[in-house]
Write an enzyme that holds these catalytic residues in place. Structure first.
Site, mmCIF file in Angstrom:
data_model
loop_
_atom_site.group_PDB
_atom_site.id
_atom_site.type_symbol
_atom_site.label_atom_id
_atom_site.label_comp_id
_atom_site.label_asym_id
_atom_site.label_seq_id
_atom_site.Cartn_x
_atom_site.Cartn_y
_atom_site.Cartn_z
ATOM 1 N N THR A 187 0.853 -1.181 0.000
ATOM 2 C CA THR A 187 0.000 0.000 0.000
ATOM 3 C C THR A 187 0.893 1.236 0.000
ATOM 4 O O THR A 187 1.728 1.404 0.895
ATOM 5 C CB THR A 187 -0.921 0.021 1.233
ATOM 6 O OG1 THR A 187 -1.702 -1.179 1.247
ATOM 7 C CG2 THR A 187 -1.847 1.233 1.204
ATOM 8 N N TYR A 188 0.720 2.062 -1.012
ATOM 9 C CA TYR A 188 1.499 3.302 -1.129
ATOM 10 C C TYR A 188 0.689 4.465 -0.587
ATOM 11 O O TYR A 188 -0.523 4.541 -0.796
ATOM 12 C CB TYR A 188 1.894 3.555 -2.586
ATOM 13 C CG TYR A 188 2.944 2.592 -3.064
ATOM 14 C CD1 TYR A 188 4.294 2.910 -2.953
ATOM 15 C CD2 TYR A 188 2.598 1.354 -3.589
ATOM 16 C CE1 TYR A 188 5.262 2.024 -3.369
ATOM 17 C CE2 TYR A 188 3.565 0.452 -4.003
ATOM 18 C CZ TYR A 188 4.900 0.793 -3.893
ATOM 19 O OH TYR A 188 5.871 -0.091 -4.291
ATOM 20 N N TYR A 189 1.386 5.382 0.089
ATOM 21 C CA TYR A 189 0.714 6.494 0.748
ATOM 22 C C TYR A 189 1.021 7.833 0.081
ATOM 23 O O TYR A 189 2.131 8.060 -0.408
ATOM 24 C CB TYR A 189 1.139 6.552 2.227
ATOM 25 C CG TYR A 189 0.401 5.525 3.060
ATOM 26 C CD1 TYR A 189 0.768 4.180 3.036
ATOM 27 C CD2 TYR A 189 -0.703 5.884 3.831
ATOM 28 C CE1 TYR A 189 0.066 3.230 3.769
ATOM 29 C CE2 TYR A 189 -1.399 4.937 4.573
ATOM 30 C CZ TYR A 189 -1.014 3.619 4.539
ATOM 31 O OH TYR A 189 -1.717 2.684 5.261
#
Lengths: 181, 181
Positions: free
Chosen positions: A35-37
């Site tokens: 998961t990239y933020y």
């Protein structure tokens, strides 16, 4: 330490045969969900940074959660970046920390990843959901050894029957976002 | 979960006798070194948040590093905050992640901390470098139980011979920064 990494599209069936021919050793297989933020204070797309929570599901053993920061490119040809990564015990608490600080989930990349050892390098076969099959060759080295390590990695790719000129410099995240457009 | 926490100055020698009298159980002792961070995008002093790396040195066992985010007060009387905390494997990598994102170390709080179990609560005796001796009574509860837990904690403080009206609502960090002025 700096990560030297080269990535290409590659058919996994034929590549596994070549890895066997050159004596590379199978290490392990994992499912990875990344998961990239997005950051609250700058655009990582503009600054070329990344903040990621990776959940790894090994074939045997417990799931592992890792927090990773990747800095901007310091050497464009080899995709070399400063990188900091640590395992964390509590995935949910880490999500709470990031949410509290104003970081928001932006995109998810899922893949099946198989690791091989080849000389001093790690060769990674990635089957990425929605994108297809890739190979990465990578190694961590001190800054002074980055250029030499990149040349050596190119030689190893050639021994695997791959064309280093076909290198892909876009991240899986970038490829997925481009595919969405 | 929400942390209900009340804190007072307290002489540890006499408090240990009272804890023994009421049947509280000694749990463990640790040295804690807390580094608090400034954010690049907002003033935690203004927003009443905190981001901390805590290094714990148990009397026996390996050092532990924890990352903690504390949100603003949601109930001022009891100092109740939303809190997220996870242990991390690599202290140096975590510092690298925070530095990369633009968070900077702002202050360090060091203390010797002794834990006791008392009913459903944890009683903590803190000897803080540069500040002196304190006691905290704390418990994590769902949001709906915050007020009842605070009332119960006040009753337990009275059983320990302490005056809940002397509650200190300033953090050790705040007390240290005030002492520096």
């Amino acid at each position: 330490m700096y990560e030297v990494e080269l990535k290409l599209r590659a058919d996994h069936e034929s590549l596994r045969e070549r890895l066997d021919d050159v004596g590379a050793n199978w290490v392990e297989h994992r499912r990875q969900v990344d998961t990239y933020y997005d950051a609250p204070h700058r655009s990582f797309a503009d600054t070329d940074e990344a903040l990621r929570i990776r959940r790894e599901e090994p074939a045997d053993g417990d799931d592992v959660t890792k927090l990773t920061y990747k800095g901007p490119l310091i050497e464009a040809a080899s995709k070399t970046r400063e990188e900091h990564e640590t395992a964390v015990n509590d995935d949910e608490a880490l999500q709470g920390v990031l949410a509290g600080l104003g970081f928001e989930p932006a995109a998810v990349v899922e893949k099946d990843r198989t690791y091989f050892d080849f000389d001093e390098y790690t060769v990674v076969l990635d089957a990425v959901d929605g994108l297809g099959e890739f190979v990465e060759i990578e190694r961590e080295v001190p800054e002074a050894e980055v250029e030499a390590a990149r040349e050596e990695a190119i030689g190893l790719l050639e021994r695997l029957g791959l064309d280093p000129d076909e290198q892909i410099r876009t991240s899986y995240l970038g490829l997925l976002l481009a595919a969405d457009d």
